[in-house]
Design an enzyme around this catalytic site. Structure first.
Site, PDB file in Angstrom:
ATOM      1  N   ASP A 150       3.869  -3.632   5.765  1.00  0.00           N
ATOM      2  CA  ASP A 150       2.473  -3.693   6.207  1.00  0.00           C
ATOM      3  C   ASP A 150       2.257  -4.770   7.270  1.00  0.00           C
ATOM      4  O   ASP A 150       1.334  -5.587   7.160  1.00  0.00           O
ATOM      5  CB  ASP A 150       1.532  -3.967   5.016  1.00  0.00           C
ATOM      6  CG  ASP A 150       1.728  -3.002   3.874  1.00  0.00           C
ATOM      7  OD1 ASP A 150       1.986  -1.824   4.145  1.00  0.00           O
ATOM      8  OD2 ASP A 150       1.632  -3.421   2.711  1.00  0.00           O
ATOM      9  N   GLU A 185      -5.416   4.820   5.550  1.00  0.00           N
ATOM     10  CA  GLU A 185      -5.475   3.420   5.115  1.00  0.00           C
ATOM     11  C   GLU A 185      -5.054   2.531   6.270  1.00  0.00           C
ATOM     12  O   GLU A 185      -4.858   2.987   7.390  1.00  0.00           O
ATOM     13  CB  GLU A 185      -4.559   3.217   3.894  1.00  0.00           C
ATOM     14  CG  GLU A 185      -3.141   3.695   4.129  1.00  0.00           C
ATOM     15  CD  GLU A 185      -2.251   3.666   2.892  1.00  0.00           C
ATOM     16  OE1 GLU A 185      -2.604   3.059   1.896  1.00  0.00           O
ATOM     17  OE2 GLU A 185      -1.156   4.262   2.953  1.00  0.00           O
TER      18      GLU A 185
HETATM   19  C1  6LW Z   1      -0.940  -0.738   1.849  1.00  0.00           C
HETATM   20  C2  6LW Z   1      -1.233   0.441   2.619  1.00  0.00           C
HETATM   21  C3  6LW Z   1       0.090   1.012   2.663  1.00  0.00           C
HETATM   22  O1  6LW Z   1      -2.010  -1.471   1.426  1.00  0.00           O
HETATM   23  O2  6LW Z   1       0.630   0.883   1.443  1.00  0.00           O
HETATM   24  O3  6LW Z   1       1.851   1.849   3.793  1.00  0.00           O
HETATM   25  C4  6LW Z   1      -0.166  -0.052   0.760  1.00  0.00           C
HETATM   26  N1  6LW Z   1       0.634   1.441   3.704  1.00  0.00           N
HETATM   27  O4  6LW Z   1      -1.785   0.295   3.856  1.00  0.00           O
HETATM   28  C5  6LW Z   1       0.721  -0.973   0.040  1.00  0.00           C
HETATM   29  O5  6LW Z   1       1.616  -1.548   0.976  1.00  0.00           O
END
Ligand code: 6LW
Length: 534
Positions: free
Chosen positions: A17, A189
């Site tokens: 991340d 996300e």
């Molecule tokens: C993180 C999200 C993600 O918060 O996985 O791969 C979650 N992206 O953005 C945990 O790393």
């Protein structure tokens, strides 16, 4: 000598991340740390190739207390930025993993210098994870996060919301506005906002953090949308190329160099050959981006596939980073290569002073505990490595154990420990938890546990070659006895476990001491060494 290419990943081993920011000639990347304390790791570089760990900001009780939080909870996806003469760091403390809920609390902390004392965190909200802060050029600040929807018959990932953040009143203003529902890849996300020319850009991670992962880009003419996704699909992904050496590419952030070049950092995973298991967890890679004539950010060269090596930036200052390979525990403080689990009170189980020149661990709860383990470990950063330690430990009963542990989480570990019992006396055993959802442990040499002499030191060694782990021990550090049991190191991966596991960290190797009787029997570790071989 500057090299003519930068090899990916740039941050090897568990470093997911990534969030990047530049201040003058200095670049910083912040990565997630989950249940490992201190929270968030920030690396510094001036050439985008050589990265040195410079800060671990969430380092005290008022900032983070993860005792009791499930595996792969804790600190998720930080966002690091710089504005108004200080660094700003947003992060989530996620308190639930399974099922419909996440209980994700979002905070921001600031500091004028990257390695200074960061402010006590300001609580922001809990509507979803991946908080992110954008500083617009008119002085206003905008906060985004993904929204988690626990209701049935719909995606849990219900899009990205935007809210203004007032730095003076330290408050989020107005109501959150949904600015992007995400694309058909779902699992939207990891939002980050940018402004470039006449557009605002919204980068998100989509497709889930496994093998369907991607970085997508959307843009709008005003900050609050409507955002349209790039019609040519993700900026980077290998979701349709299962044999590409970098898999799971997603969750990115972009940075512009002082002379106008664009770079993307993103997470990636390198599965062990012939498997879908990443023992090194999610790592950080770097790509070159370009802005097309019609104002979309795309990978240089026009592919969606991440490069294994890229051309370095034109402005370069080399700073090779040399990691300590053998720690004699002579320093006053524990080296920052190590982390521990969940507790903000390392002094309650760990000391470099109580037995000078040694790391003393006071036995705490079991390797399956989510509360208080005495475990000090470092990331596995190579597919092939040897780790060694020597321990002075005189257990009084079978509930006291100390030794060398290859640890992913409370359900995935291989532990070479010293203990004692009435049948064998002082002995070496192996205890494994093989990703068993019930947390049951196995004892691969139970019938043949190795009796060892009373006496000051026993040397312990882990030899890992991709999916294979062998443990060895020695009475003098010279003549070694290899325990003839092949252990499956691939179990210490994000993917191993019930329904594909899908956990978020990476394998560690380190020292552990347990006293299940509660009398805090200590073990003294004379040194710890890690030799990576690529
Ligand atoms: C993180 C999200 C993600 O918060 O996985 O791969 C979650 N992206 O953005 C945990 O790393």
């Amino acid at each position: 000598m500057p090299r003519d290419e930068i090899r990916n990943p740039i941050l090897r081993g568990f470093n997911p991340d990534p969030s990047i920011c530049r201040v003058g000639a200095d670049y910083y990347i912040a990565v997630s740390t989950f249940e490992w304390f201190p929270g968030v790791r920030i690396y510094h570089s001036r050439d985008l190739e050589n990265w040195r760990l410079v800060a671990r900001p969430l380092n005290r009780l008022s900032m983070l207390d993860m005792r009791g939080e499930p595996d792969s909870c804790g600190v998720w996806a930080p966002c690091l930025s710089h504005a108004d003469g200080r660094f700003w760091l947003c992060y989530s403390d996620v308190r639930r993993f399974d099922g419909n809920f996440k209980d994700t609390h979002n905070y921001v902390t600031t500091c004028t210098s990257i390695d200074g004392k960061w402010s006590d965190p300001l609580y922001l909200n809990s509507s979803g994870f991946d908080p992110s802060l954008f500083h617009d050029d008119d002085g206003r600040k905008w906060y985004t996060n993904m929204v988690w929807d626990h209701r049935p018959d719909r995606t849990f990932f219900s899009g990205i919301v935007l809210q203004e953040f007032c730095a003076e009143s330290q408050k989020l203003l107005g109501r959150p506005k949904h600015i992007f529902p995400g694309t058909e890849l779902d699992y939207t996300e990891g939002p980050h906002l940018y402004k470039c020319g006449k557009y605002y850009y919204l980068m998100t991670a989509e497709g889930g953090t496994g093998y369907g992962h991607a970085v997508t880009m959307a843009r709008a003419r005003s900050i609050d949308g409507p955002y349209e996704a790039d019609p040519s699909g993700p900026v980077v992904t290998a979701r349709d190329d299962p044999d590409w050496p970098l898999q799971r590419n997603g969750h990115g952030d972009l940075v512009e160099s002082a002379d106008g070049e664009f770079f993307l950092v993103h997470l990636c995973g390198r599965p062990l050959d012939g498997t879908r298991r990443c023992t090194l967890g999610r790592e950080t890679a770097l790509q070159r981006l370009e802005l097309t004539e019609d104002n979309w950010f795309r990978l240089q060269g026009g592919s969606h596939l991440p490069e294994l090596a890229i051309e370095p930036p034109t402005l370069r200052l080399d700073e090779p980073v040399v990691e300590v390979q053998r720690d004699e525990f002579e320093a006053d403080e524990l080296d920052s290569v190590y982390q521990w689990l969940r507790t903000p009170y390392p002094e309650s189980f760990c000391s470099l002073r109580d037995s000078p020149g040694r790391l003393r661990l006071y036995g705490m709860e079991s390797p399956g505990s989510l509360y208080h383990q005495a475990l000090i470990a470092r990331r596995q950063t190579d597919f092939v490595f040897v780790a060694e330690t020597a321990v002075d430990f005189e257990p009084d009963n079978f509930q006291q154990m100390a030794g060398l542990i290859c640890y992913y989480n409370s359900r995935k570990f291989h532990y070479l420990y010293i203990s004692t019992d009435d049948d064998v006396g002082k002995h070496i055993g192996i205890m494994s938890c093989e990703a068993d959802p019930t947390s049951a442990v196995t004892f691969p040499i139970q019938e043949d546990s190795v009796r060892v002499p009373e006496g000051p030191l026993i040397w312990l060694r882990a030899t890992v070659d991709h999916a294979t782990l062998f443990f060895s021990w020695s009475e003098d550090g010279e003549s070694w006895h290899k325990i003839p049991v092949r252990l499956d190191q691939s179990l210490l991966s994000d993917e191993a476990g019930i329904e594909g596991g899908e956990q978020f960290t990476g394998a560690f190797v380190g020292m552990s001491c347990n006293d299940l009787s509660g009398s805090r029997k200590h073990a003294d570790f004379d040194f710890f060494s890690y030799t990576g071989k690529g």
